[in-house]
Design a protein around this motif. Structure first.
Motif, PDB file in Angstrom:
ATOM      1  N   SER A 202       0.799  -1.214   0.000  1.00 38.99           N
ATOM      2  CA  SER A 202       0.000   0.000   0.000  1.00 38.99           C
ATOM      3  C   SER A 202       0.843   1.281   0.000  1.00 38.99           C
TER       4      SER A 202
ATOM      5  N   MET B 108       0.951   4.013  -2.998  1.00 36.23           N
ATOM      6  CA  MET B 108       0.560   5.404  -2.733  1.00 36.23           C
ATOM      7  C   MET B 108       1.677   6.360  -3.142  1.00 36.23           C
TER       8      MET B 108
ATOM      9  N   VAL C  24      -5.946  10.142  -3.202  1.00 37.10           N
ATOM     10  CA  VAL C  24      -6.272   8.717  -3.126  1.00 37.10           C
ATOM     11  C   VAL C  24      -7.001   8.461  -1.813  1.00 37.10           C
ATOM     12  N   THR C  25      -8.053   7.688  -1.873  1.00 38.86           N
ATOM     13  CA  THR C  25      -8.725   7.236  -0.655  1.00 38.86           C
ATOM     14  C   THR C  25      -8.309   5.800  -0.406  1.00 38.86           C
ATOM     15  N   LYS C  26      -7.913   5.501   0.824  1.00 38.08           N
ATOM     16  CA  LYS C  26      -7.469   4.148   1.189  1.00 38.08           C
ATOM     17  C   LYS C  26      -8.422   3.593   2.246  1.00 38.08           C
TER      18      LYS C  26
ATOM     19  N   GLU D 139      -9.257  -0.059   4.482  1.00 33.08           N
ATOM     20  CA  GLU D 139      -8.887  -1.425   4.833  1.00 33.08           C
ATOM     21  C   GLU D 139     -10.110  -2.308   4.596  1.00 33.08           C
TER      22      GLU D 139
ATOM     23  N   ASP E 133      -6.013  -3.824   1.150  1.00 33.09           N
ATOM     24  CA  ASP E 133      -6.311  -2.398   1.111  1.00 33.09           C
ATOM     25  C   ASP E 133      -7.002  -2.093  -0.208  1.00 33.09           C
ATOM     26  N   CYS E 134      -7.974  -1.209  -0.162  1.00 33.17           N
ATOM     27  CA  CYS E 134      -8.676  -0.754  -1.358  1.00 33.17           C
ATOM     28  C   CYS E 134      -8.299   0.709  -1.569  1.00 33.17           C
ATOM     29  N   LEU E 135      -7.738   1.001  -2.739  1.00 32.19           N
ATOM     30  CA  LEU E 135      -7.387   2.370  -3.096  1.00 32.19           C
ATOM     31  C   LEU E 135      -8.386   2.868  -4.131  1.00 32.19           C
TER      32      LEU E 135
END
Length: 118
Positions: free
Chosen positions: A14, A18, A29-31, A33, A56-58
């Motif tokens: 992650s 990033m 960017v929105t991260k 879990e 992790d979802c970006l």
């Protein structure tokens, strides 16, 4: 048109992803879990099955013309080793129809939004 690129990646990748996105000119960017499983239906260690793995979802919102640069940046950075491995993740691309700024309530152009995510 504007698109949202969603990347589900290994959490240990992650920070590197990033940083690569920032260096490529994509600071917003929105991260999130997340937990889930892929085609392998989790991970088996001995007799124990872990069917919800941490990822992790970006989320990145970009003009459609720039989506391949973002996708290549993620692919090149999130891949494990030179060949990649199961569990490295997935990338999903979706159209963005509307964009609103919460503080003002203003609707932005979906063609040229102020590309800031949460």
């Amino acid at each position: 048109m504007t698109v949202m690129v969603r990347a589900i990646i290994r959490p240990e990748k992650s920070a590197e992803v990033m940083k690569a996105l920032l260096d490529a000119g994509y600071p917003a960017v929105t991260k999130i879990e997340v937990f889930g499983r892929g085609k392998q239906q989790g991970l088996k260690v001995g007799n124990v099955v872990y069917d919800e793995l941490h990822k992790d979802c970006l989320l990145i919102v970009v003009p459609e013309a720039e989506k391949m640069l973002v996708i290549r940046t993620i692919l090149n950075t999130a891949r494990t080793g030179t060949e990649g491995q199961h569990g490295d993740g997935k990338i999903f691309v979706s159209p963005v129809e509307d964009v609103y700024t919460i503080s003002t309530g203003a609707k932005e152009s979906a063609e040229k939004p102020n590309l800031v995510t949460a």
